[in-house]
Design a protein around this motif. Structure first.
Motif, PDB file in Angstrom:
ATOM      1  N   LYS A 102      -9.585   2.080   5.351  1.00 47.90           N
ATOM      2  CA  LYS A 102      -8.762   2.564   4.230  1.00 47.90           C
ATOM      3  C   LYS A 102      -7.315   2.737   4.670  1.00 47.90           C
ATOM      4  CE  LYS A 102     -12.414   4.843   1.623  1.00 47.90           C
ATOM      5  NZ  LYS A 102     -12.967   6.092   1.142  1.00 47.90           N
ATOM      6  N   GLU A 103      -7.136   3.261   5.880  1.00 49.76           N
ATOM      7  CA  GLU A 103      -5.773   3.435   6.407  1.00 49.76           C
ATOM      8  C   GLU A 103      -5.114   2.072   6.590  1.00 49.76           C
ATOM      9  OE1 GLU A 103      -2.288   5.137   7.750  1.00 49.76           O
ATOM     10  OE2 GLU A 103      -3.953   6.049   6.678  1.00 49.76           O
ATOM     11  N   GLN A 104      -5.840   1.119   7.152  1.00 50.80           N
ATOM     12  CA  GLN A 104      -5.287  -0.226   7.341  1.00 50.80           C
ATOM     13  C   GLN A 104      -5.017  -0.896   5.994  1.00 50.80           C
ATOM     14  OE1 GLN A 104      -8.135  -2.107   9.901  1.00 50.80           O
ATOM     15  NE2 GLN A 104      -7.330  -1.114  11.753  1.00 50.80           N
ATOM     16  N   GLN A 105      -5.888  -0.667   5.020  1.00 48.77           N
ATOM     17  CA  GLN A 105      -5.686  -1.219   3.676  1.00 48.77           C
ATOM     18  C   GLN A 105      -4.439  -0.622   3.047  1.00 48.77           C
ATOM     19  OE1 GLN A 105      -7.778  -3.596   2.334  1.00 48.77           O
ATOM     20  NE2 GLN A 105      -6.248  -3.802   0.748  1.00 48.77           N
ATOM     21  N   ARG A 106      -4.202   0.663   3.243  1.00 45.36           N
ATOM     22  CA  ARG A 106      -3.002   1.322   2.698  1.00 45.36           C
ATOM     23  C   ARG A 106      -1.757   0.746   3.346  1.00 45.36           C
ATOM     24  NH1 ARG A 106       0.589   4.631   4.087  1.00 45.36           N
ATOM     25  NH2 ARG A 106      -0.369   5.200   6.053  1.00 45.36           N
ATOM     26  N   ILE A 107      -1.857   0.571   4.690  1.00 47.18           N
ATOM     27  CA  ILE A 107      -0.708  -0.018   5.405  1.00 47.18           C
ATOM     28  C   ILE A 107      -0.446  -1.438   4.905  1.00 47.18           C
ATOM     29  CG2 ILE A 107       0.071  -0.860   7.659  1.00 47.18           C
ATOM     30  CD1 ILE A 107      -1.401   1.595   8.889  1.00 47.18           C
ATOM     31  N   ALA A 108      -1.506  -2.221   4.725  1.00 49.58           N
ATOM     32  CA  ALA A 108      -1.353  -3.594   4.225  1.00 49.58           C
ATOM     33  C   ALA A 108      -0.755  -3.584   2.824  1.00 49.58           C
ATOM     34  CB  ALA A 108      -2.698  -4.307   4.239  1.00 49.58           C
ATOM     35  N   ASP A 109      -1.194  -2.664   1.988  1.00 47.55           N
ATOM     36  CA  ASP A 109      -0.642  -2.567   0.621  1.00 47.55           C
ATOM     37  C   ASP A 109       0.846  -2.202   0.668  1.00 47.55           C
ATOM     38  OD1 ASP A 109      -3.110  -3.209  -0.436  1.00 47.55           O
ATOM     39  OD2 ASP A 109      -3.643  -1.137  -0.984  1.00 47.55           O
ATOM     40  N   LEU A 111       2.933  -2.792   3.182  1.00 49.57           N
ATOM     41  CA  LEU A 111       3.665  -3.954   3.689  1.00 49.57           C
ATOM     42  C   LEU A 111       3.821  -5.024   2.610  1.00 49.57           C
ATOM     43  CD1 LEU A 111       2.196  -4.357   7.286  1.00 49.57           C
ATOM     44  CD2 LEU A 111       4.521  -3.630   6.671  1.00 49.57           C
ATOM     45  N   THR A 112       2.756  -5.239   1.838  1.00 45.48           N
ATOM     46  CA  THR A 112       2.817  -6.221   0.758  1.00 45.48           C
ATOM     47  C   THR A 112       3.867  -5.811  -0.266  1.00 45.48           C
ATOM     48  OG1 THR A 112       0.486  -6.736   1.054  1.00 45.48           O
ATOM     49  CG2 THR A 112       1.467  -7.390  -1.036  1.00 45.48           C
ATOM     50  N   LYS A 113       3.880  -4.535  -0.607  1.00 48.58           N
ATOM     51  CA  LYS A 113       4.860  -4.027  -1.576  1.00 48.58           C
ATOM     52  C   LYS A 113       6.274  -4.204  -1.034  1.00 48.58           C
ATOM     53  CE  LYS A 113       6.256   0.165  -3.943  1.00 48.58           C
ATOM     54  NZ  LYS A 113       6.090   1.595  -4.060  1.00 48.58           N
ATOM     55  N   THR A 114       6.447  -3.865   0.244  1.00 45.12           N
ATOM     56  CA  THR A 114       7.779  -3.989   0.871  1.00 45.12           C
ATOM     57  C   THR A 114       8.202  -5.455   0.896  1.00 45.12           C
ATOM     58  OG1 THR A 114       7.334  -2.047   2.242  1.00 45.12           O
ATOM     59  CG2 THR A 114       9.095  -3.496   2.965  1.00 45.12           C
ATOM     60  N   LEU A 115       7.293  -6.350   1.254  1.00 44.40           N
ATOM     61  CA  LEU A 115       7.623  -7.774   1.280  1.00 44.40           C
ATOM     62  C   LEU A 115       7.983  -8.290  -0.109  1.00 44.40           C
ATOM     63  CD1 LEU A 115       5.018  -9.243   3.788  1.00 44.40           C
ATOM     64  CD2 LEU A 115       7.484  -9.095   4.100  1.00 44.40           C
ATOM     65  N   ARG A 116       7.279  -7.886  -1.117  1.00 43.45           N
ATOM     66  CA  ARG A 116       7.597  -8.315  -2.486  1.00 43.45           C
ATOM     67  C   ARG A 116       8.974  -7.816  -2.905  1.00 43.45           C
ATOM     68  NH1 ARG A 116       1.718  -7.253  -5.020  1.00 43.45           N
ATOM     69  NH2 ARG A 116       0.778  -9.226  -4.372  1.00 43.45           N
ATOM     70  N   GLU A 117       9.223  -6.556  -2.525  1.00 43.16           N
ATOM     71  CA  GLU A 117      10.544  -6.007  -2.875  1.00 43.16           C
ATOM     72  C   GLU A 117      11.655  -6.791  -2.189  1.00 43.16           C
ATOM     73  OE1 GLU A 117      10.260  -1.884  -1.737  1.00 43.16           O
ATOM     74  OE2 GLU A 117       9.135  -1.342  -3.536  1.00 43.16           O
TER      75      GLU A 117
END
Length: 125
Positions: A102-109, A111-117
């Motif tokens: 869950k922690e890794q999934q949150r981090i991935a989410d 990072l994905t949000k940051t990359l999209r931004e």
């Protein structure tokens, strides 16, 4: 039956002692009956003793089987406790792995949000 035979022997012995006072033929007849009854009683007693020995042997066998069963049951209980402990440990590890995931999934989410931004910002500029 043994009690009946013992009573018969006692009756014949009493008859023998009474016949000693009387004639010899009656005494011989009673003595023969007494010996026959005694032999029958001895035979029956031997049969009963043999049955008793057989039953004692069976009781010993049952006792051994019971002890074996109790040892197996104790071994199963010990194994059950060990497996229960292993299961608790496995559940704990699974819970920890779920938390890490869950922690890794949150981090991935994140990072994905940051990359999209950033992609959106780069496209805008």
């Amino acid at each position: 039956q043994a009690a009946r035979q013992a009573a018969e022997i006692e009756r014949l012995q009493l008859g023998t002692s009474l016949s000693r006072k009387g004639n010899g033929d009656g005494e011989d007849k009673l003595r023969a009956e007494l010996e026959g009854a005694t032999a029958a009683w001895e035979k029956r007693r031997g049969e009963l003793e043999e049955r008793l020995r057989d039953r004692e042997g069976l009781m010993e066998q049952v006792e051994k089987e019971l002890q074996d069963t109790l040892r197996r049951e104790e071994a199963c209980a010990m194994e059950r406790r060990e497996l229960s402990s292993e299961l608790k440990s496995a559940r704990l590890r699974y819970g920890q792995m779920c938390l890490k995931f869950k922690e890794q999934q949150r981090i991935a989410d994140d990072l994905t949000k940051t990359l999209r931004e950033r992609v959106a910002w780069l496209e805008a500029t």
